[in-house]
Motif scaffolding. Structure first.
Motif, short mmCIF file in Angstrom:
data_model
loop_
_atom_site.label_atom_id
_atom_site.label_comp_id
_atom_site.label_asym_id
_atom_site.label_seq_id
_atom_site.Cartn_x
_atom_site.Cartn_y
_atom_site.Cartn_z
N THR A 1 56.86 -30.11 3.77
CA THR A 1 57.33 -30.30 5.23
C THR A 1 58.52 -29.54 5.68
OG1 THR A 1 56.95 -32.39 4.03
CG2 THR A 1 57.07 -32.38 6.60
N TRP A 2 59.23 -29.50 4.78
CA TRP A 2 60.40 -28.60 5.07
C TRP A 2 60.17 -27.12 5.30
CZ3 TRP A 2 63.36 -24.83 2.52
CH2 TRP A 2 64.38 -24.31 3.24
N ALA A 3 59.35 -26.45 4.50
CA ALA A 3 59.05 -25.09 4.78
C ALA A 3 58.30 -25.13 6.02
CB ALA A 3 58.29 -24.61 3.51
N ARG A 4 57.60 -25.99 6.22
CA ARG A 4 56.59 -25.82 7.62
C ARG A 4 57.58 -25.95 8.86
NH1 ARG A 4 52.46 -30.34 9.49
NH2 ARG A 4 51.83 -29.09 11.09
N ARG A 5 58.41 -26.70 8.46
CA ARG A 5 59.57 -26.95 10.03
C ARG A 5 60.06 -25.47 10.28
NH1 ARG A 5 62.26 -32.22 9.79
NH2 ARG A 5 60.82 -33.60 10.43
N ARG A 6 60.61 -24.93 9.04
CA ARG A 6 61.36 -23.55 9.18
C ARG A 6 60.73 -22.59 9.91
NH1 ARG A 6 65.05 -21.41 4.93
NH2 ARG A 6 64.83 -20.03 6.60
N ILE A 7 59.08 -22.91 10.19
CA ILE A 7 58.61 -21.49 10.45
C ILE A 7 58.78 -21.28 11.96
CG2 ILE A 7 56.30 -20.92 11.06
CD1 ILE A 7 55.33 -22.09 8.65
N SER A 8 59.12 -20.11 12.19
CA SER A 8 59.54 -19.74 13.53
C SER A 8 59.25 -18.24 13.72
CB SER A 8 60.96 -20.09 14.20
OG SER A 8 61.71 -19.15 13.42
N PRO A 9 59.01 -17.65 14.74
CA PRO A 9 58.72 -16.20 14.82
C PRO A 9 59.50 -15.63 14.50
CG PRO A 9 58.54 -17.28 17.01
CD PRO A 9 58.95 -18.30 16.18
N LYS A 10 61.00 -16.02 14.19
CA LYS A 10 61.85 -15.20 13.65
C LYS A 10 61.81 -15.17 12.10
CE LYS A 10 65.26 -14.73 17.21
NZ LYS A 10 66.15 -15.44 18.17
N LEU A 11 61.35 -16.16 11.45
CA LEU A 11 61.49 -16.27 10.01
C LEU A 11 60.73 -15.04 9.32
CD1 LEU A 11 61.95 -18.06 7.46
CD2 LEU A 11 59.51 -18.81 7.64
N ARG A 12 61.49 -14.30 8.38
CA ARG A 12 60.99 -13.16 7.67
C ARG A 12 60.25 -13.55 6.65
NH1 ARG A 12 64.95 -9.12 9.36
NH2 ARG A 12 64.70 -7.89 7.67
N ALA A 13 59.27 -14.03 6.87
CA ALA A 13 58.24 -14.77 5.79
C ALA A 13 57.67 -13.63 4.95
CB ALA A 13 56.79 -15.36 6.40
N ARG A 14 57.36 -12.60 5.37
CA ARG A 14 56.79 -11.42 4.42
C ARG A 14 57.79 -10.98 3.34
NH1 ARG A 14 57.23 -6.38 4.27
NH2 ARG A 14 57.87 -6.10 6.55
N ASN A 15 59.20 -10.88 3.71
CA ASN A 15 60.24 -10.34 3.01
C ASN A 15 60.38 -11.33 1.88
OD1 ASN A 15 60.34 -9.29 5.41
ND2 ASN A 15 62.01 -8.48 5.00
N ARG A 16 60.35 -12.71 2.13
CA ARG A 16 60.64 -14.06 1.36
C ARG A 16 59.53 -13.79 0.28
NH1 ARG A 16 63.88 -17.53 3.99
NH2 ARG A 16 65.45 -16.21 4.99
N VAL A 17 58.24 -13.76 0.92
CA VAL A 17 57.14 -13.93 -0.17
C VAL A 17 57.22 -12.59 -1.19
CG1 VAL A 17 54.68 -13.83 -0.24
CG2 VAL A 17 55.64 -15.26 1.44
N GLU A 18 57.62 -11.40 -0.52
CA GLU A 18 57.51 -10.37 -1.43
C GLU A 18 58.74 -10.31 -2.39
OE1 GLU A 18 57.44 -6.88 1.29
OE2 GLU A 18 55.53 -7.01 1.49
N THR A 19 59.60 -11.05 -2.11
CA THR A 19 60.70 -11.34 -3.02
C THR A 19 60.18 -12.05 -4.39
OG1 THR A 19 62.35 -11.26 -1.38
CG2 THR A 19 63.38 -12.01 -3.55
N VAL A 20 59.81 -13.11 -4.18
CA VAL A 20 59.03 -13.85 -5.16
C VAL A 20 57.86 -13.11 -5.95
CG1 VAL A 20 57.48 -15.85 -5.56
CG2 VAL A 20 59.09 -16.04 -3.73
N ILE A 21 57.22 -12.16 -5.37
CA ILE A 21 56.07 -11.31 -5.88
C ILE A 21 56.80 -10.43 -6.91
CG2 ILE A 21 54.37 -9.60 -5.59
CD1 ILE A 21 53.48 -11.10 -3.18
N ARG A 22 57.93 -9.91 -6.37
CA ARG A 22 58.71 -8.80 -7.09
C ARG A 22 59.27 -9.49 -8.30
NH1 ARG A 22 61.53 -3.84 -4.62
NH2 ARG A 22 60.08 -3.34 -3.15
#
Lengths: 423, 460
Positions: free
Chosen positions: B145-166
């Motif tokens: 729920t918390w992560a879903r609430r944070r979603i906004s057009p400005k959220l840099r989701a790709r960078n976050r996900v890529e950090t986890v992948i790296r």
């Protein structure tokens, strides 16, 4: 000037001879190596192929209702089925009187005969009360006799079969009551102390489960590590160098040391159960991981940089470049490397001895946490068994193992041929 | 709930998280994807990762720790008579409790206090699972729920996900280091316990190896002595025989294949030679014990020699065959790496092909060949199954190849297969041997690496 020419000409014949000799050394070396290979394969095949056939004896068993009714598994477990088999044998050879000869007579059929009888009765309850001709598994000595391993001219005291036993067998042969059939037991049974009942089912399943665990872990982990080292790791970094040297060194660590690691870590610290495919698979994963990583890095290196530049050029992030463009192109090469690594793991024995996969197991494992053994370990165990019948079993198990390895390597070669790209 | 079910439930939940996150991103963008910082998928991954990772961390931590923690609690509740037992007796008691839990023992013939402890253990365990279920599911849902609430057009989701992948990629390559540390620590730890009982000097320089430990104090001739020298000599003897077979055969075939053979011959012979490397070692062991050793014994008998039926010669010979492709492919690589210009220079001076090879190519490829030989030696030293099946068990200090000898790996296997107790020097000796084996082969590998790096000719 002329003088030099003379010297060279004088030495020419000698030099040519040396040249030819040198070529022949090479040919002989190759010939010797290949001759050893041929000797190895033929000697194992020649010993093993007979194990794919099994002797059976036809016995007329009277299905006595007094013993067999009701024909339920619980009741039959209590019934004296061995007695029925023995009686049938006595009736077939009424002349046998002495106790010693009777015991020799009973040994003509395998100790698995009562179980065959039970299965027959369970499948055909309507036959109870009649006398039926059953093909029963022959004992190991009879099997050896039928396959021609016996030297009948040796003195009687040095043979496993006495003269009267041979006479019985000859009579059975004349009456067409002795036959060689495809040995399905070899594929259906687990380990046994009796060679004629021993099969590779447990080992085969154990090996397959272990390969599944090894593949499921070493393939993704190996790819991930290779991708990091090849695509993301900073160059000229001490830590990255350390990881690289480490991986190369691990590839050369003796496999038995991985067995010690598995014993101490998986069994000792984590307390996982011994002799299970899970622990075997984990141990083999650690062993194959370096091979998979090295092969995967080679596959990544083979992808030309232009692919990466193009992807980066149209705005893909480094991670997107790798996962959308580089990795799909390198995947066939990685898969080839992984299959070759798995083929090595399949033949590995020493680390499995360390984690207790040498246990004597009759029932096939149904999951990753059931005790099992593996094909090469089964070979090792049978090679140690003194009974004569195990030599052919061992060779036959080796033939199966080699066939499996051949299929895996063939798959790797075909995959490489088919998906190879020229840039 | 069982941890397995919990795991699958968690995966399902995070898949739902992916769906929710993606939908939320589309809603937030108001139908115009280009207003988003990342592609909608990445918002889905972002929520899914938040949902799964922390919960998985809790789950695995719990599974690692719960047995030990619960055991401590249960032991603390035992009557004082048990609590004050010495360590080894206490572990027996623990075993009794475990057997009770597994239902392998009837409750009737054990101390009721232990039965109660087992019951207590069972209760704590199931209570633990209940708490775990609540904790993991609540945590995952909250994170979702918390992560879903944070979603906004400005959220840099790709960078976050890529950090986890790296980070995940980095961790998988670090696994190699963990494996090495694991090997060193586990082997070293047990070896140190061994050296507490047997002095390292006796181990390294002792001339007698007989690891049998007296069962009774007054038993004769079974005191156990752990001198490592006979094993080392046996190992080196077999390795020497193997190299005497593999080095000339491998090297000459490599030279022939890379210089003389036609392309078609090479294309057929090279894979055939490599079949030798693909055959499992247990098959070689069987071949050595069943074919080579009896043949050698009969052959020796004809010559009037007594060859033991488990001889160093048989094991070494077969091991040599196994190593041939290893030597030949490494020598082949080293030879092909010598640039054409050297070859052509030699031909230009009028040398024959054989003279070019012996005079120019082999010296130029020498570092590569030497390092290949060293790797082959390290492989021969670490090889197990052939020697286990063909070399013998008794440790004799001999250099006679016709006699039976034993090796380091054979002893590791014979010490560890069968019943083990982790506090007898007999079992621990295997780890000391494993440590020595690791150190020897590691040393050889490093020397091989060093030879290549230092003496390689640079042709540019």
């Amino acid at each position: 000037m002329n003088n030099t020419l003379e010297t060279v000409r004088a030495g020419l014949a000698h030099r040519r001879r040396r040249e030819t000799r040198f070529r022949w050394y090479g040919r002989i070396a190759i010939f010797v190596s290949l001759a050893f290979l041929a000797l190895l394969l033929t000697s194992i095949f020649a010993r093993g192929y007979k194990a794919f056939w099994q002797t059976e004896i036809a016995v007329d068993v009277h299905l006595d209702p007094g013993e067999l009714v009701p024909p339920t598994p619980e009741h039959l477990a209590q019934a004296d089925l061995t007695g029925l088999v023995k009686r049938a044998l006595r009736e077939a050879f009424p002349a046998v009187k002495s106790r010693r000869q009777k015991r020799a007579l009973y040994r003509l059929v395998s100790s698995a005969a009562p179980y065959q009888l039970r299965d027959y009765v369970l499948a055909h309850p309507q036959a109870i009360g009649r006398t039926v001709r059953l093909w029963l598994l022959a004992g190991a000595d009879v099997d050896m006799y039928m396959k021609g391993y016996f030297d009948a001219s040796a003195p009687e005291s040095e043979r496993r079969l006495k003269d009267y036993q041979i006479a019985w067998l000859e009579r059975l042969k004349r009456e067409n009551r002795l036959r060689l059939r495809f040995n399905r037991w070899f594929f259906l049974n687990g380990d046994s102390r009796e060679p004629e009942q021993a099969g590779i089912q447990v080992a085969l399943r154990g090996s397959i489960y272990m390969m599944l665990v090894t593949f499921a872990l070493s393939f993704p982990l190996g790819i991930a590590a290779a991708v990091y080292l090849e695509e993301f790791a900073p160059r000229n970094n001490v830590w990255v160098d350390l990881i690289e040297i480490n991986i190369n060194n691990l590839a050369a660590v003796p496999s038995i040391v991985f067995g010690l690691l598995g014993l101490a870590v998986f069994l000792g610290w984590f307390g996982l159960p011994r002799s299970t495919p899970l622990v075997g698979g984990l141990t083999l994963t650690l062993m194959t991981l370096p091979t998979v990583i090295i092969a995967s890095r080679a596959a990544l290196k083979a992808v030309p940089p232009s692919i990466r530049y193009a992807a980066l050029g149209i705005g893909a992030s480094p991670v997107q470049t790798v996962f959308h463009h580089v990795l799909p192109l390198a995947l066939p090469g990685m898969l080839t490397g992984a299959i070759i690594g798995m083929a090595r793991a399949l033949g590995e024995t020493a680390p499995l001895l360390m984690i207790g996969m040498v246990a004597f197991i009759v029932d096939p494992p149904r999951g990753l946490l059931d005790p099992a053994t593996a094909l090469p370990v089964q070979i090792y165990l049978w090679a140690d068994s003194p009974e004569r019948g195990f030599v052919e079993r061992t060779s036959a198990a080796i033939v199966i193992l080699l066939v499996f390895l051949g299929i895996m390597n063939l798959a790797a070669i075909l995959l490489r041929k088919r998906l190879e790209r020229r840039w | 709930m069982q941890p397995q079910t919990l795991f699958w439930l968690l995966l399902a939940l995070s898949a739902y998280g992916y769906y929710l996150g993606r939908k939320q991103a589309l809603t937030v963008s108001g139908g115009k994807i280009r207003t988003l910082h990342s592609l909608p998928d990445y918002y889905g991954y972002y929520v899914a990762l938040w949902c799964a990772l922390p919960a998985l961390a809790i789950l695995s931590l719990w599974l690692l720790l719960d047995d030990k923690l619960i055991l401590q609690w249960v032991l603390a509740e035992l009557p004082p008579a048990y609590r004050n037992l010495p360590q080894d007796r206490l572990s027996l008691t623990v075993n009794v409790i475990y057997n009770l839990l597994a239902g392998e023992r009837q409750a009737g013939d054990v101390d009721p206090a232990l039965v109660q402890a087992a019951e207590h253990y069972r209760q704590l365990k199931s209570l633990g699972y209940q708490a775990l279920t609540v904790l993991v599911l609540a945590g995952a849902t909250a994170a979702l729920t918390w992560a879903r609430r944070r979603i906004s057009p400005k959220l840099r989701a790709r960078n976050r996900v890529e950090t986890v992948i790296r980070i995940a990629l980095l961790l998988s390559s670090v696994l190699a280091i963990f494996t090495t540390i694991g090997i060193v620590l586990s082997v070293l730890f047990e070896a140190l316990r061994f050296f507490e009982m047997v002095s390292p000097l006796e181990f390294l320089f002792g001339l007698k190896w007989s690891p049998q430990i007296a069962l009774r104090a007054d038993q004769v001739g079974a005191s156990g002595s752990f001198g490592f020298i006979p094993l080392l000599v046996g190992t080196l003897l077999i390795t020497a025989i193997a190299m005497a077979v593999a080095a000339p055969l491998g090297l000459l075939s490599a030279v022939y294949l890379s210089e003389f053979a036609r392309t078609r011959t090479r294309a057929i012979v090279k894979p055939l030679l490599e079949v030798l490397a693909g055959i499992p070692t247990v098959v070689y062991g069987f071949f050595a014990a069943l074919v080579v050793a009896p043949w050698l014994r009969d052959f020796g008998a004809q010559l009037g020699l007594t060859i033991s039926s488990e001889s160093a010669l048989a094991a070494g010979l077969v091991m040599g065959i196994m190593i041939i492709p290893f030597v030949s492919s490494l020598a082949d690589d080293a030879l092909t790496a010598v640039p054409r210009s050297l070859r052509e220079g030699a031909y230009g001076l009028g040398a024959t092909q054989a003279e070019t090879i012996t005079g120019v190519l082999l010296p130029a490829a020498l570092p590569g060949i030497v390092s290949g030989m060293l790797l082959a030696v390290s492989r021969a030293i670490g090889e197990t199954m052939i020697v286990v099946m063909a070399a013998g068990m008794t440790a004799k200090l001999t250099l006679n190849p016709l006699d039976s000898v034993t090796t380091i790996t054979v002893q590791i296997v014979s010490l560890l297969v069968g019943d083990q107790e982790f506090d007898s020097p007999k079992t621990l000796a295997a780890f000391a041997l494993g440590l020595t084996l690791f150190v020897i082969t590691l040393g050889l590998n490093l020397v091989a690496l060093h030879v290549v790096r230092k003496y390689r000719e640079q042709y540019e």
